[in-house]
Each structure stands twice: as C-alpha cells, then as structure tokens.
Design a protein around this motif. Structure first.
Motif, PDB file in Angstrom:
ATOM      1  N   PHE A  64      -0.955   6.382   4.723  1.00  0.00           N
ATOM      2  CA  PHE A  64      -1.118   5.607   5.960  1.00  0.00           C
ATOM      3  C   PHE A  64      -1.826   6.473   7.009  1.00  0.00           C
ATOM      4  CE2 PHE A  64       2.637   2.438   5.338  1.00  0.00           C
ATOM      5  CZ  PHE A  64       1.761   1.481   4.857  1.00  0.00           C
ATOM      6  N   PRO A 119       0.833  -1.197   0.000  1.00  0.00           N
ATOM      7  CA  PRO A 119       0.000   0.000   0.000  1.00  0.00           C
ATOM      8  C   PRO A 119       0.877   1.261   0.000  1.00  0.00           C
ATOM      9  CG  PRO A 119      -0.128  -1.119   2.140  1.00  0.00           C
ATOM     10  CD  PRO A 119       0.697  -1.983   1.235  1.00  0.00           C
ATOM     11  N   GLN A 133       7.723   2.784   8.232  1.00  0.00           N
ATOM     12  CA  GLN A 133       8.119   1.381   8.418  1.00  0.00           C
ATOM     13  C   GLN A 133       7.119   0.620   9.294  1.00  0.00           C
ATOM     14  OE1 GLN A 133      10.602   4.083   8.614  1.00  0.00           O
ATOM     15  NE2 GLN A 133      12.300   2.944   9.573  1.00  0.00           N
ATOM     16  N   SER A 134       6.638   1.281  10.355  1.00  0.00           N
ATOM     17  CA  SER A 134       5.783   0.578  11.332  1.00  0.00           C
ATOM     18  C   SER A 134       4.518   0.025  10.696  1.00  0.00           C
ATOM     19  CB  SER A 134       5.349   1.526  12.458  1.00  0.00           C
ATOM     20  OG  SER A 134       6.442   1.949  13.196  1.00  0.00           O
ATOM     21  N   LEU A 135       3.975   0.738   9.712  1.00  0.00           N
ATOM     22  CA  LEU A 135       2.694   0.317   9.132  1.00  0.00           C
ATOM     23  C   LEU A 135       2.875  -0.489   7.852  1.00  0.00           C
ATOM     24  CD1 LEU A 135       0.425   3.431   9.833  1.00  0.00           C
ATOM     25  CD2 LEU A 135       0.769   1.371  11.183  1.00  0.00           C
ATOM     26  N   GLN A 136       4.114  -0.746   7.462  1.00  0.00           N
ATOM     27  CA  GLN A 136       4.388  -1.456   6.204  1.00  0.00           C
ATOM     28  C   GLN A 136       4.829  -2.899   6.486  1.00  0.00           C
ATOM     29  OE1 GLN A 136       3.559  -1.778   3.144  1.00  0.00           O
ATOM     30  NE2 GLN A 136       4.250   0.257   2.430  1.00  0.00           N
ATOM     31  N   TYR A 137       4.950  -3.708   5.432  1.00  0.00           N
ATOM     32  CA  TYR A 137       5.598  -5.016   5.560  1.00  0.00           C
ATOM     33  C   TYR A 137       7.032  -4.820   6.044  1.00  0.00           C
ATOM     34  CZ  TYR A 137       1.816  -7.015   2.676  1.00  0.00           C
ATOM     35  OH  TYR A 137       0.605  -7.424   2.194  1.00  0.00           O
ATOM     36  N   SER A 140      -4.183  -6.022   5.489  1.00  0.00           N
ATOM     37  CA  SER A 140      -2.925  -5.568   4.874  1.00  0.00           C
ATOM     38  C   SER A 140      -3.092  -4.682   3.657  1.00  0.00           C
ATOM     39  CB  SER A 140      -2.066  -6.779   4.485  1.00  0.00           C
ATOM     40  OG  SER A 140      -1.672  -7.483   5.632  1.00  0.00           O
ATOM     41  N   LYS A 141      -4.119  -4.918   2.853  1.00  0.00           N
ATOM     42  CA  LYS A 141      -4.197  -4.196   1.590  1.00  0.00           C
ATOM     43  C   LYS A 141      -5.002  -2.910   1.706  1.00  0.00           C
ATOM     44  CE  LYS A 141      -1.738  -7.421  -0.232  1.00  0.00           C
ATOM     45  NZ  LYS A 141      -0.307  -7.196  -0.536  1.00  0.00           N
ATOM     46  N   SER A 198      -3.349  -1.549   6.732  1.00  0.00           N
ATOM     47  CA  SER A 198      -1.910  -1.570   6.998  1.00  0.00           C
ATOM     48  C   SER A 198      -1.416  -2.996   7.120  1.00  0.00           C
ATOM     49  CB  SER A 198      -1.604  -0.828   8.303  1.00  0.00           C
ATOM     50  OG  SER A 198      -0.357  -1.259   8.824  1.00  0.00           O
ATOM     51  N   PRO A 199      -0.320  -3.327   6.429  1.00  0.00           N
ATOM     52  CA  PRO A 199       0.263  -4.661   6.590  1.00  0.00           C
ATOM     53  C   PRO A 199       1.138  -4.770   7.840  1.00  0.00           C
ATOM     54  CG  PRO A 199       1.239  -3.501   4.688  1.00  0.00           C
ATOM     55  CD  PRO A 199       0.409  -2.503   5.442  1.00  0.00           C
ATOM     56  N   GLY A 200       1.379  -3.637   8.516  1.00  0.00           N
ATOM     57  CA  GLY A 200       2.292  -3.636   9.653  1.00  0.00           C
ATOM     58  C   GLY A 200       1.720  -4.275  10.901  1.00  0.00           C
ATOM     59  N   PHE A 201       0.374  -4.457  10.935  1.00  0.00           N
ATOM     60  CA  PHE A 201      -0.254  -5.063  12.116  1.00  0.00           C
ATOM     61  C   PHE A 201      -0.222  -6.587  12.070  1.00  0.00           C
ATOM     62  CE2 PHE A 201      -3.488  -1.575  13.540  1.00  0.00           C
ATOM     63  CZ  PHE A 201      -2.493  -0.630  13.494  1.00  0.00           C
ATOM     64  N   THR A 261       7.187 -10.689  10.631  1.00  0.00           N
ATOM     65  CA  THR A 261       6.670 -10.315  11.942  1.00  0.00           C
ATOM     66  C   THR A 261       6.113  -8.889  11.855  1.00  0.00           C
ATOM     67  OG1 THR A 261       8.344 -11.740  12.962  1.00  0.00           O
ATOM     68  CG2 THR A 261       7.357 -10.070  14.382  1.00  0.00           C
ATOM     69  N   SER A 262       5.174  -8.554  12.727  1.00  0.00           N
ATOM     70  CA  SER A 262       4.586  -7.214  12.733  1.00  0.00           C
ATOM     71  C   SER A 262       5.661  -6.135  12.854  1.00  0.00           C
ATOM     72  CB  SER A 262       3.614  -7.080  13.911  1.00  0.00           C
ATOM     73  OG  SER A 262       3.331  -5.717  14.180  1.00  0.00           O
ATOM     74  N   ALA A 263       5.701  -5.233  11.869  1.00  0.00           N
ATOM     75  CA  ALA A 263       6.650  -4.117  11.934  1.00  0.00           C
ATOM     76  C   ALA A 263       6.299  -3.212  13.110  1.00  0.00           C
ATOM     77  CB  ALA A 263       6.613  -3.327  10.628  1.00  0.00           C
ATOM     78  N   PHE A 264       5.002  -3.063  13.357  1.00  0.00           N
ATOM     79  CA  PHE A 264       4.556  -2.149  14.414  1.00  0.00           C
ATOM     80  C   PHE A 264       5.055  -2.597  15.785  1.00  0.00           C
ATOM     81  CE2 PHE A 264       1.555   0.029  17.214  1.00  0.00           C
ATOM     82  CZ  PHE A 264       1.566   1.302  16.661  1.00  0.00           C
TER      83      PHE A 264
END
Lengths: 410, 410
Positions: free
Chosen positions: A43, A38, B62-66, A240-241, A244-247, B273-276
C-alpha cells in the motif's frame, strides 16, 4: 415490533454464500485464497499521506464540502488525463464519479432492471454484479466462455431466444480483462464480434474493467469502449484493485442519455461521492503515484501468480479433469476439479487443513460450477501461497481417492 | 444507440426542481440562501489533517483496505461512545455505518418500498427523502405540522385512512429536531404521542436526525429513539451538518431484523463504507475534535440565525400572511408569504436582485407550499445575510405591491 412489512427487493436479499463461507476462512492461521484484496504490504502509505495533507492545505474548502453529483472537477480532469494516457479518448465532462464500482452496478441495476428483466452475463461472472442485478429482480442469463472469453455464437443464440420469448435483454455485462473469477481475457477478435452482435441487436454493453491495468504478461488488448463506433459501451473503472479499496472511488463513462439517468439516480442514492477522497485521488493521479503503484502491483502479482502456478505444478495430483488457468494479469486463478468433487463439501476439509478458497458455484447465475474454485493470489504472501497450495493439493488428492474408492465399492 | 429500454425506476427519475433552480442561483455575486451547506470558514482543517496522518501511520493497513459492510470496528466503537455521551444507550455492534444519510434513505427505500407502498412524511419534508422514496415508487402521504411538529390526530386519521384503503404505511418518516425545511422541533409531548400511535398500529418510525447537535437555544428534547420502549425507531445520523459533508459518513441504529436487511442491501449497494474516512472520523471523535466543532458551529450559527431574524425584522414589509419561524438550532428558517405570491415566479426577480432561496413547493409531496420559501443561514456570511435579506425584502415588497395593484385593477 411484530409485523414488519418489507419490500419485494428485501425479500430477495440473501446473505451471499461467498460471504458466509468467507467467515469460515477467517480462523487464525488459515491461509486464505478467498477474497479479492490487494496486498497491504505494498500500500502506498507515504503518497497517500502526502495527498491527504494536500487535500486539506490546498483544496480544504472543496475537500470538506459537498461535491457535484457528477464528480469533483479536479478529479474528473485528472481521471480523464489518466484514461487518455491509457489509450481511451475521453474528456473530463464525460467522467462520472461513483463511490466504488459496486455502486456503479447498483446504479445500473436501478436504471435498467425491472423484476423479470433479462440481463446477459458471462458464465461464470462476478458475484457482486449477480447480487446487485438480482436485488432488482433481474432474470440473469449466463453465456458460456472458452479460453478466448464469451462465445459469440452462444451469445447470439441467447439474444435470439430471449427476444423470441419477448424479453429483450436490457444489457450485456462483461469483464473483458482478467475476468473475475475465471482470469480469462476476451480476445481482440471476440471483442469485435461481441460489439458487432450488440450493434446488430442495438444492445447496451457494460464493460466492467477493474483489473485491466494489472497485466503482467502478454499484450494489452484494446478496450471494448475504444473499439465501439456507436457509443453503446458503458465502461466502469475503480481504484480498488490497482491502488486502494479504502477510498471507495470509481468512475463510469456512458452514452449521454444513460449518463443523465445515472446522475439522477445517484442524487437519490448518496447525493455525491466523497470530495475528500476524490481530491486525494486527483492529487495521486497528478503526482504519478497511482501509475507508480500500478507498476509495483504488477511486479508483485506476477511473482505471486508464478508462485501459485509453480506450487500447483508441484503439488497437485495427476487426475483426469483437474486443470487450472494461466493468468496474464489480475488477481485470480480458476481451478477445475474432476466432476465427482463438490467444492462446497471439500471446503470444510480445506478449512480443517487451514486453507480456504471461494466455491465456484457462487459465480454462476444457475448454480453450476460445483467442481470449480477461485483462487486469489494477490493477498497471501509467496510463502503462504506455496504452503497453502500444498495443503489444498492434499485435500484434493484425498477427495479424489475417496471418490474413486466409493465408486469401486458401489 | 436508438432504443434504450430503461427501468420503471429510471422513468420515475426527474431532475429535481430544487437542483435545477440552484443552478440559477450560482451566478457570480449572488447571495444564496439555498443549499444546506456548513460554513467552510470554520472547517476543522488542522484536526482533519492530523486525523488523516494518523489514519495512514497508525491504521494504514485497515484504512486503505476494504472494511466490513457493517462498519469499521474502530469507527463503530467511537460513534457508540459519542452517542452515549449524547444520551443514547447504544453498543458499538448496534452501529451500522453508511456513506451519508442519503445512502441510509436509499437503503430504507430499498428494503421497505414497493411501487405504490404508502409512506408517511411531514408536510413539508426533506426533499432528498422525498426523492429517494419516490425513486422506488413510494406513495407519499404528508401529515400537517404546527409549531410543535406533526399533529398526532392528523397522523392517526391518515393511518386509519390508509389501512382502510388496504395500504398500511411501511413507516413514518420524521425529522424531529430543527426539521428540514421548517426548522420546527417536535415537542416532548408530541414525541410520546407519536410513539404511542406507532405502537398502537405497530409501525416503524424513522428518526432522521442530522441537525440535533446544532441546538443553540432552548433545552434538548429526548430523541425518539431514547423514548422508544419497543425498538421500533430507526435512527439516522450524519457527520455532514455538524462536522463535514466531504467525508460522506453517517450511521444508523435499527431493530435487529431491519438492520440485518439493511446490511444485506448495502452489500449490493457499495460493499462497504470508505475505511479511510471511517477511521479518520473515529480519530476525530476520539481526540474530541468533533465535539469541539459542534460547539464552534453552534456559536456561529446562533449568530447567523440572529442576523437573519434581525434583518427580516428590519427590512420585511408589514403584510398580512407574511411570517417566519424562529429557529432554536439547525440551519434553516421558514418564510411564509401572502397566499397570492408564487415563490417560483418570484425567484426570477430575486435572482435578478442577486439573492436566492429554495421554493417551498419542493418540500411538499403534493406540490403545495407555493407561497413559502426556505432560507439557509449557515453558509452566507453575517454581512451577506443582512444584504441578501434586504434585497429579498425589496423583491417581496414589490411583488405584494404588484399583486395588490393587479387585484384593484381586476
């Protein structure tokens, strides 16, 4: 260590070509149409910050503790409410939380796939699903698609053939909305046909649905799950799409006997999904942030898809066998080049011209698709899309020219 | 659906007895010595809130991304710095992030275990490890422990026996510090002996190390990893016991060829793993919050362990065969009852008296330990510990009395 004895699963593991090639494309200054990320410029930073504070202040004792394997109750409740607003009929206790839909694919493979088990996928299909199923030794069988999605007659023939060979498929894996990688939608008529075939053969259908919410054109088509009268659809969703994929948060609904196995398999896989990101997600559903983010994403990706289509029209040469899809949503556009072009070879030229894509053959379980590529438009900016497609068109043009010249010479 | 064909892995799945029994113990008013939960009254709410804000404001993109499958670079850097402060020599690029050490166990099983593969574990051992390894069909072989941990001669005999039978063990799984469930420490001498045996047979040693930081008495013993001259130790760490299980964050160090396989297996397992939560964790290491939390936890758990030991001394009857461990750290105390007592049967009496524990047999791969129980002291309050142990002592006393009476009658 001199003699490490790995498992047969480990011996099947391969660094996927897609990921190795993506490394190539991470050179500074390269415009990447690879990946499926994304756009970080949209974000939802403020809502996330607010939700994280709320997760600590209001729900701290749960947020920092283990959660039930099935899912955090507040999360399941808010997800069910969201799904109902989206037209699914679902109760909170039918929502099973997973730490990403990739984890969902791994759990599916765990409970369904033995070495040699047949699994039906679309041709092409999602590379991560191919990878998860293959880890467990699945024997993948691709069924051709046209512009309306998987072709029912071909599906039926494939099932007949597999049953005839004594290898009844464990499930049919489909991405009905804005399929990754092709961007194709399974039409309503086809959805009904696929479900009728699954019913006739009493087969499980997996509906992987990460892009459905990102429709920026045309009418919403009912989900396979909502059309299914007998509870044979396993539906997989992810944040993720569209958020946010970060969670690393997703969820699954499934027939009860399947859900029971999935939950047991998750206990040994990671015990439970993060309570912290589950509760943040619940807060973000509850305060409307996720639905607002879906709207923002749709508007931006519509603009970017249009930018890519315009650039393709403007820069691509006229050539027989050169065509591309016209996505109504999602993140990807699919490009077919003349048969004579090998897109893996072409990638090195492209990277030299500072533009990157994903080779088509990654998405086929049988190595075909050598003249195809997937282009992502959600991550690059509109300006990069224009510049990148211009460079790509130059690469394509010179490749076609070379092929024609060498054909004339030989 | 009438005919769902599951995999052989799915057919091996069982709802673990421990989890079913834990349900019994969730009645309102019941004091639970089951589970292995940190005390929420000391959860570091303010530091977590601060870290979450920083993860968004400073590292939002970074936190919210892959994140990379290997781990978020900032996370790996901060974890390596922490591990070095703890006496391990490790570089950031040797840290592989996992979403909980349970995921680490799943990945280990994936890359090492085929149906029938021998794996050596302690007797008793961690129920979650038994579960993960069994999912993949491991043939578990328990080796007896005494107060200094696993007994080297027995370990050697077991390896010889397995090799003789053509089933060379894939690895030796140990929890050297404050073992779950026994609370036992593997002594320094034994650590060296175990490593020498592993070297002689060229075997991998898995050092699962969730409790090491929670030592409130006695001297720190060097880790297996730090004593290992040939890089045969896979070390697994987690945030769950000394900080928070809500993040689902852990990390692994391993020989390079093992790490390569683990990373590939993780791609198909959950991508990353979760970036967040990885970035939040890095912030919490960087600002010293995690080390402060370790100190706070140690002080509290020392007090609670003492409360439990005092209560056991005060309330338990004098009886042959009744004894308990004296933990120097961690979260658990191990209680042995006279042989005649079945702790599964006794649990129903205990739950009636509003006190709960975990039955010992859960922790044995061979179903033994029927007269043993695990008691957790980290979660209940000091007052609950006193009251709960008093009730438990009453239950034990009346069981012993019944057994004696029935023995006299017969």
């Amino acid at each position: 260590m001199s003699t490490i004895q790995f498992s047969s699963l480990a011996n099947r593991l391969r660094r996927t070509e897609i990921r190795e090639l993506l490394k190539l494309t991470r050179m500074p200054g390269t415009i990447s149409f690879g990946g499926g990320l994304p756009d970080p410029s949209i974000f939802p930073y403020e809502p996330v910050k607010k939700a994280s504070i709320r997760a600590v202040e209001e729900f701290g004792r749960q947020s920092l503790q283990y959660s039930p394997t099935e899912g955090e109750p507040f999360f399941c409740e808010q997800v069910a409410a969201f799904m109902n607003r989206q037209g699914e009929k679902v109760r909170p206790n039918e929502i099973f939380s997973v730490a990403s839909s990739q984890q969902g694919l791994d759990l599916l493979a765990k409970i369904f796939v033995d070495p040699g088990s047949a699994v039906i996928v679309e041709r092409p299909s999602y590379v991560g699903a191919i990878q998860s199923f293959r880890q467990f030794g699945a024997d993948l069988h691709g069924v051709a698609m046209d512009n309306d999605g998987i072709i029912p007659d071909r599906l039926k023939d494939k099932i007949d053939d597999l049953i005839h060979r004594g290898n009844r498929p464990r499930f049919i894996y489909l991405i009905p909305d804005f399929q990754n990688p092709s961007g194709i939608n399974l039409s309503l008529k086809r959805r009904k046909q696929v479900l009728a075939i699954a019913a006739a053969y009493d087969l499980i259908v997996v509906e992987d649905s990460p892009y459905r919410e990102l429709r920026f054109e045309g009418d919403l088509i009912p989900s396979l799950r909502s059309l299914d009268p007998d509870g044979r659809v396993i539906q997989m969703k992810t944040l993720s799409k569209f958020f946010s994929p970060g969670f690393r948060i997703g969820w699954i609904t499934a027939p009860p006997e399947v859900l029971e196995k999935l939950i047991m398999a998750k206990q040994g896989t990671d015990l439970c999904t993060s309570a912290f990101t589950s509760i943040m997600t619940a807060c973000l559903f509850q305060d409307g942030s996720i639905e607002r983010q879906i709207e923002i994403s749709k508007q931006l990706y519509a603009k970017k898809a249009k930018a890519m289509l315009d650039a393709l029209d403007r820069y691509m040469p006229d050539a027989d066998g050169l065509s591309w899809s016209h996505p109504e949503g999602g993140m990807f556009l699919w490009l077919r080049l003349p048969e004579c072009i090998d897109t893996t070879e072409m990638l090195y030229d492209a990277v030299e011209k500072k533009v990157a894509y994903v080779i088509g053959s990654c998405f086929y379980s049988d190595g075909s698709g050598r003249n195809e590529i997937r282009l992502n438009y959600s991550y690059p900016t509109v300006e990069e899309i224009d510049r990148g497609i211009r460079s790509l068109a130059e690469v394509v043009e010179s490749r076609i020219h070379e092929e024609v010249t060498s054909a004339h010479r030989s």
